[in-house]
Design a protein around this motif. Structure first.
Motif, PDB file in Angstrom:
ATOM      1  N   HIS A 285       0.801  -1.232   0.000  1.00 39.36           N
ATOM      2  CA  HIS A 285       0.000   0.000   0.000  1.00 39.36           C
ATOM      3  C   HIS A 285       0.836   1.285   0.000  1.00 39.36           C
ATOM      4  N   ARG A 286       2.035   1.219   0.564  1.00 38.04           N
ATOM      5  CA  ARG A 286       2.988   2.337   0.529  1.00 38.04           C
ATOM      6  C   ARG A 286       4.389   1.737   0.594  1.00 38.04           C
ATOM      7  N   PRO A 287       5.436   2.495   0.267  1.00 34.93           N
ATOM      8  CA  PRO A 287       6.794   1.980   0.461  1.00 34.93           C
ATOM      9  C   PRO A 287       7.124   1.908   1.950  1.00 34.93           C
ATOM     10  N   ASP A 288       8.011   0.994   2.335  1.00 35.38           N
ATOM     11  CA  ASP A 288       8.394   0.837   3.744  1.00 35.38           C
ATOM     12  C   ASP A 288       9.903   1.034   3.868  1.00 35.38           C
ATOM     13  N   ASN A 289      10.296   2.143   4.446  1.00 34.51           N
ATOM     14  CA  ASN A 289      11.726   2.448   4.566  1.00 34.51           C
ATOM     15  C   ASN A 289      12.451   1.536   5.553  1.00 34.51           C
ATOM     16  N   ASP A 290      11.687   0.798   6.374  1.00 33.97           N
ATOM     17  CA  ASP A 290      12.316  -0.072   7.370  1.00 33.97           C
ATOM     18  C   ASP A 290      12.479  -1.510   6.892  1.00 33.97           C
ATOM     19  N   THR A 291      12.081  -1.802   5.664  1.00 34.22           N
ATOM     20  CA  THR A 291      12.217  -3.179   5.153  1.00 34.22           C
ATOM     21  C   THR A 291      12.952  -3.141   3.819  1.00 34.22           C
ATOM     22  N   PRO A 292      13.993  -3.947   3.661  1.00 31.29           N
ATOM     23  CA  PRO A 292      14.668  -3.969   2.356  1.00 31.29           C
ATOM     24  C   PRO A 292      13.691  -4.419   1.260  1.00 31.29           C
ATOM     25  N   VAL A 293      13.810  -3.798   0.096  1.00 31.03           N
ATOM     26  CA  VAL A 293      12.922  -4.171  -1.017  1.00 31.03           C
ATOM     27  C   VAL A 293      13.049  -5.670  -1.307  1.00 31.03           C
ATOM     28  N   GLU A 294      14.271  -6.212  -1.146  1.00 28.14           N
ATOM     29  CA  GLU A 294      14.463  -7.643  -1.437  1.00 28.14           C
ATOM     30  C   GLU A 294      13.560  -8.523  -0.552  1.00 28.14           C
ATOM     31  N   GLU A 295      13.431  -8.153   0.726  1.00 28.30           N
ATOM     32  CA  GLU A 295      12.573  -8.960   1.622  1.00 28.30           C
ATOM     33  C   GLU A 295      11.115  -8.927   1.145  1.00 28.30           C
ATOM     34  N   THR A 296      10.669  -7.739   0.742  1.00 29.67           N
ATOM     35  CA  THR A 296       9.287  -7.591   0.280  1.00 29.67           C
ATOM     36  C   THR A 296       9.060  -8.394  -1.004  1.00 29.67           C
TER      37      THR A 296
END
Ligand code: NDP
Length: 332
Positions: A125-136
């Motif tokens: 729903h939005r970007p998460d600065n606390d999670t690496p994009v790779e994990e997502t």
């Protein structure tokens, strides 16, 4: 009734109805089960095949209502698409953001609430600065491989982060995003018309666009003040009220009134003109309609008939009133 148009969601094989129907603010807050059922049935009978939802809408109640209504309507599962979005699932650290943990829990909860075995679309729903994009990307890929999600996408991510998601997916042979869900309407154009240009042309990204009526302003119903029965007066949405009454809000209301004369000439309502204008952009896969009453949805679906009337001269005339055409990015 005008026949529905279907568009490919980017380069994917999924064909979505050009108008879809979403439930933000309306389901549960403004509409109970019966009007929800009536609206969903009307949309479906008009050929709408995509229904948009999110874990955060009415704290899950919107998904419960949609699930109950679709269950009662008895639609075959292969005749419609349903989405959820993950980001704001609760107040605990494990209930928010785009960690593998929350993405997995949110998907399972949405499947239960919507009473389906898989989600056709699942959005970050939005970007998460606390999670690496790779994990997502890995978490989404796992859900796709498990058959719980068919296509995953992002909502309001900047182009650079979306390109990063594509790069991670390519590097590790994971499922890339297929679709982005950004705001798009006559007053909010930059992402769709400029920033995402390469994502559409080179990556084949699809788009499901939101708030096509700028939360109702583009219906022209705010010309005489804020109507009592409108989302701007819902408890908890005072920020929207303030936004409508701000200098920019008043400017938008005036601009809409000027465009309404063009709508009258085309024998359309202002809402229909504004919705057809969104569809005139072929990078838009589907325009998500919002409606707090079945009568609004009926009017809005009628916008399909206006699309053919939007020739270059009408579009230029609208451009002249709007005066906000985004500038293309410089080339080097
Ligand atoms: P709109 O900008 O089209 O606003 C819809 C609202 O405008 C209605 O609920 C109603 O509000 C009013 N309205 C609509 N049609 C008429 C009409 N014909 N006459 C008078 N009033 C009308 O879209 P939404 O903001 O609702 O967004 C559409 C969907 O997009 C959402 O349901 C959701 O699925 C998605 N979305 C996604 C977001 C994201 O972050 N990914 C963010 C926001 C929305 P009222 O009657 O209360 O005045």
């Amino acid at each position: 009734m005008i026949d529905m148009i279907y568009r490919r969601m980017g380069k994917s094989g999924l064909k979505l109805s050009a108008f879809s129907y979403g439930s933000w603010l309306t389901f549960s807050n403004q509409m109970a089960l019966e009007p929800v059922k009536e609206s969903l049935a009307m949309a479906y009978d008009h050929g709408v095949n995509f229904f948009d939802n999110a874990e955060v809408y009415a704290n899950g109640k919107s998904e419960e209502l949609m699930g109950a209504a679709i269950h009662e309507l008895g639609w075959p599962r292969d005749s419609f698409c349903v989405s959820s979005k993950v980001f704001w699932g609760g107040s605990l650290p494990t209930q928010r953001g785009l960690s593998r943990k929350h993405i997995t829990d949110a998907c399972h909860a949405a499947l239960r609430r919507l009473q389906v075995d898989y989600l056709d679309l699942f959005f970050c729903h939005r970007p998460d600065n606390d999670t690496p994009v790779e994990e997502t990307v890995r978490a989404m890929d796992a859900l796709v491989r498990q058959g719980k999600v068919l296509y995953w996408g992002t909502s309001e991510w900047d182009a650079v982060r979306i390109v990063e998601a594509f790069a991670v997916a390519e590097k590790y042979n994971l499922t890339p995003p297929s679709v982005e869900q950004p705001e798009y309407n006559m007053f909010h154009r930059h992402r769709i018309e400029v920033e995402y240009g390469r994502l559409f042309n080179e990556f084949g990204l699809g788009s499901t666009v939101w708030s096509p009526l700028a939360s109702g302003i583009l219906t022209n119903k705010y010309a005489g003040g804020i109507p009592e029965e409108s989302r701007a007066n819902l408890p908890g949405y005072e920020w929207l009220h303030e936004r409508f009454r701000s200098e920019e809000g008043m400017r938008r209301i005036k601009t809409t009134a000027a465009m309404n004369e063009i709508a009258n000439r085309l024998n359309a309502t202002m809402a229909q003109l504004a919705l057809a204008w969104c569809l005139a952009n072929t990078n838009v896969s589907t325009v998500i309609l919002g409606a707090s009453k079945p009568s609004q949805l009926k009017e809005n679906l009628g916008a399909l008939a206006v699309l053919d009337q939007l020739d270059a001269s009408v579009l230029d005339e609208l451009e002249g009133i709007l005066g906000n055409k985004p500038q293309p990015l410089p080339s080097f």
